[in-house]
Enzyme design. Structure first.
Site, PDB file in Angstrom:
ATOM      1  CG  ASP A 333       4.225   1.189  -3.824  1.00  0.00           C
ATOM      2  OD1 ASP A 333       4.765   0.336  -3.028  1.00  0.00           O
ATOM      3  OD2 ASP A 333       4.673   2.073  -4.088  1.00  0.00           O
ATOM      4  CD  GLU A 362       2.633  -0.242   0.732  1.00  0.00           C
ATOM      5  OE1 GLU A 362       3.660  -0.272   1.516  1.00  0.00           O
ATOM      6  OE2 GLU A 362       2.805   0.456  -0.294  1.00  0.00           O
TER       7      GLU A 362
END
Length: 607
Positions: A333, A362
């Site tokens: 993330d 990400e």
């Protein structure tokens, strides 16, 4: 004849190169231009100049060439400099990668990755299914002692905004790990090879991006035994599990920060004597602290703190515990918030435990030249990521389906395929929507929501006419998503017709028993085509240079797939190179001139 970096006549091999791998650049100039010297100007931090030698003439042009290799990985940029009797002339590029003469022009990018860079083969050519854990499926009989704000009706809307205007993300539907295990055969029918789970560790929110305890499964989702069963049962069906690693921040409501005293621990918020105090950065203790994008429920960790790093990637740490259970990968993330050394350490630890684990990041932009906190991120050079969430392809697909601009679509696809190493391209997570975006079917609709509030958007549903129109567009988008380089990722419920604007509206539950059956069957058909031709999607990809229609091919051995899209209101003719079969409807396509009907698209198998 004009130099273009995407044409192998002028640069070979196409795209990124490995360290110590030879590449050749051929630069043409009109034959009437008297040249004293032609230089390749190569820049990383400093400029270096390489003499280009005359290598022959073609069609009234003289070609100057240089063959070379580079020992150090990195992102390089190049241009050309020509000297003649009139002086010095610089050549840079236009947005189509063609050479133009002028000053202060953009350069061409050359990605040079480490020759030892490898990415795992296991999931190349496969299909990812992205599950928002609370909303996919709820199995009964899970023992929960903690109090949750629970929806009684699985099919009702999530809460988008509270009466006081806030959003707390504390309403739950009770989706759980056993529920996912129950639906593994369904996922198998969709051709899924990798299940990407949104965070599953204990936290106070339904999205769980505010981790409360990295070492515990959220009890609403189940137990570690339930997780072990999911991994085992998925493995029996040829599927792996990829976890979401949220390592940039924790929850304020966590064992580490413990702002609200909900944990039996001495949190950083409670005392400077806490073992976790130095994990965080306080400006005015305890209420002013660094947090992710100013959101106080997600305090940012001090990434360089040795104790925190050891907890995440040390012996017996978070990465080790869950990787040893048999997961197949990690999605990192907000990876661009993490220091370079931190990501290096994550890769090293993950690969030590499982060399074939997939590490996905990400990144919303071109990840090859991503700059974050004034630093160029070496994501794709061999020491960090295997792949990234491919948002540039999402933009290319949705804009093309909406507006039909073939040239713009090609430019966006070429940008990624030219800048990324091939081993990265094969591991890209190709999305058309995610938990962070508007659902694709809404993005592709004609519904005007200008000026509406979030509360109102939660209630807005497409009319039958709007829905069917958007669904036709979605079918084209999915066909492109499933046939472009990378791994297509289905966001749970897209295949069933789930609607929704921005989060949390895009996080409705999967509508078991209320699916759009025709749309679901279409997804299964596309998935079956991809599965049956999986080896083709690790072959040679080429966009055909025909600007009247969008067409590209996959070639492996003596087989070829030809993908064609006529996203226009008129018939468009195209020369079909050999007899084949349209895999979408089973119809024979014969060699020669073929007229594609308005909005027709095909996947043609040619042997």
């Amino acid at each position: 004849m004009v130099f273009n970096s995407r044409n192998e006549k002028f640069k070979t091999p196409y795209g990124a190169v490995a360290t110590e791998q030879e590449f050749t650049i051929n630069f043409p100039l009109p034959g009437w231009v008297k040249v004293n010297e032609v230089l390749l100007v190569l820049r990383k931090k400093e400029q270096n100049f390489y003499t280009m030698s005359f290598s022959g003439s073609e069609g009234g042009y003289n070609v100057y060439s240089v063959t070379m290799s580079l020992k150090k990985e990195g992102i390089y940029y190049y241009s050309f400099r020509v000297f003649n009797e009139f002086g010095m002339f610089n050549y840079g590029r236009d947005r189509f990668m063609n050479a133009v003469c002028g000053e202060n022009l953009p350069e061409w990018q050359l990605t040079v990755y480490n020759k030892n860079y490898k990415t795992p083969d296991e999931f190349k050519g496969g299909i990812i299914y992205h599950i928002f854990a609370d909303r996919f499926n709820r199995a009964e009989g899970v023992n929960v002692t903690r109090t949750y704000r629970m929806h009684e009706d699985w099919y009702e809307n999530p809460v988008a905004i509270e009466n006081d205007g806030s959003y707390r993300a504390d309403d739950f539907f009770g989706g759980n790990l056993k529920g996912i295990t129950q639906k593994l055969d369904y996922l198998k029918e969709l051709g899924v090879t990798l299940i990407y789970l949104s965070p599953i560790f204990r936290s106070s929110s339904n999205h769980r991006y505010d981790t409360g305890d990295y070492m515990q499964i959220d009890e609403l989702l189940g137990t570690e035994e339930d997780f072990d069963e999911l991994i085992s049962e998925a493995g029996k069906r040829g599927m792996g599990i990829m976890l979401d690693g949220v390592f940039n921040h924790t929850g304020a409501d966590s064992i580490y920060f413990n702002k609200f005293g909900n944990y039996d621990s001495l949190g950083a918020y409670q005392s400077k004597k806490s073992p976790y105090y130095k994990w965080y950065t306080f400006q005015h203790y305890p209420d002013t602290y660094t947090c992710w994008w100013g959101v106080t429920v997600t305090p940012t960790v001090a990434h360089n703190n040795r104790s925190y790093r050891n907890f995440i990637m040390g012996d017996g740490g978070v990465i080790e515990k869950w990787t040893k259970k048999g997961i197949k990968g990690w999605r990192l993330d907000v990876v661009d918030e993490l220091p370079i050394e931190f990501v290096d350490g994550l890769r090293k630890k993950i690969k030590e435990l499982n060399p074939s684990a997939l590490i996905m990041g990400e990144v919303w932009e071109d990840a090859s030249n991503k700059v974050s906190y004034d630093l160029l991120r070496p994501y794709l050079l061999g020491s960090q990521l295997d792949g990234v969430m491919n948002y540039p392809f999402r933009t290319a697909i949705l804009d093309y389906v909406m507006w039909g601009d073939i040239n713009e679509f090609k430019l966006r696809i070429w940008e990624i395929t030219e800048n990324y190493p091939r081993q990265t391209i094969d591991c890209l997570m190709n999305v058309i929507d995610t938990h962070d975006t508007v659902r694709a079917i809404n993005r592709l609709s004609t519904k005007d929501i200008t000026g509406t509030t979030k509360a109102r958007r939660m209630e807005i549903m497409l009319s039958p006419i709007e829905y069917n129109f958007a669904k036709q567009r979605l079918c084209l988008a999915v066909m492109l998503q499933f046939t472009l380089p990378g791994i297509p990722s289905i966001y749970y419920g897209d295949e069933a017709g789930v609607q929704g604007y921005e989060d949390p509206i895009n996080r409705r539950t999967y509508p078991w028993g209320r699916e759009d059956v025709k749309l679901l069957e279409y997804y299964k058909k596309i998935a079956a085509i991809r599965t049956a031709n999986r080896d083709m999607f690790t072959g040679e990809f080429r966009i055909l240079d025909n600007y009247d229609i969008l067409a590209y091919t996959w070639t492996k051995g003596d087989r070829k797939l030809l993908i064609v899209s006529n996203n226009s209101p008129g018939y468009v003719n195209m020369e079909i190179p050999a007899d084949g079969v349209n895999l979408l409807d089973g119809k024979q396509i014969y060699k020669g001139d073929y007229a594609f009907a308005p909005y027709e698209f095909s996947i043609i198998s040619i042997s």
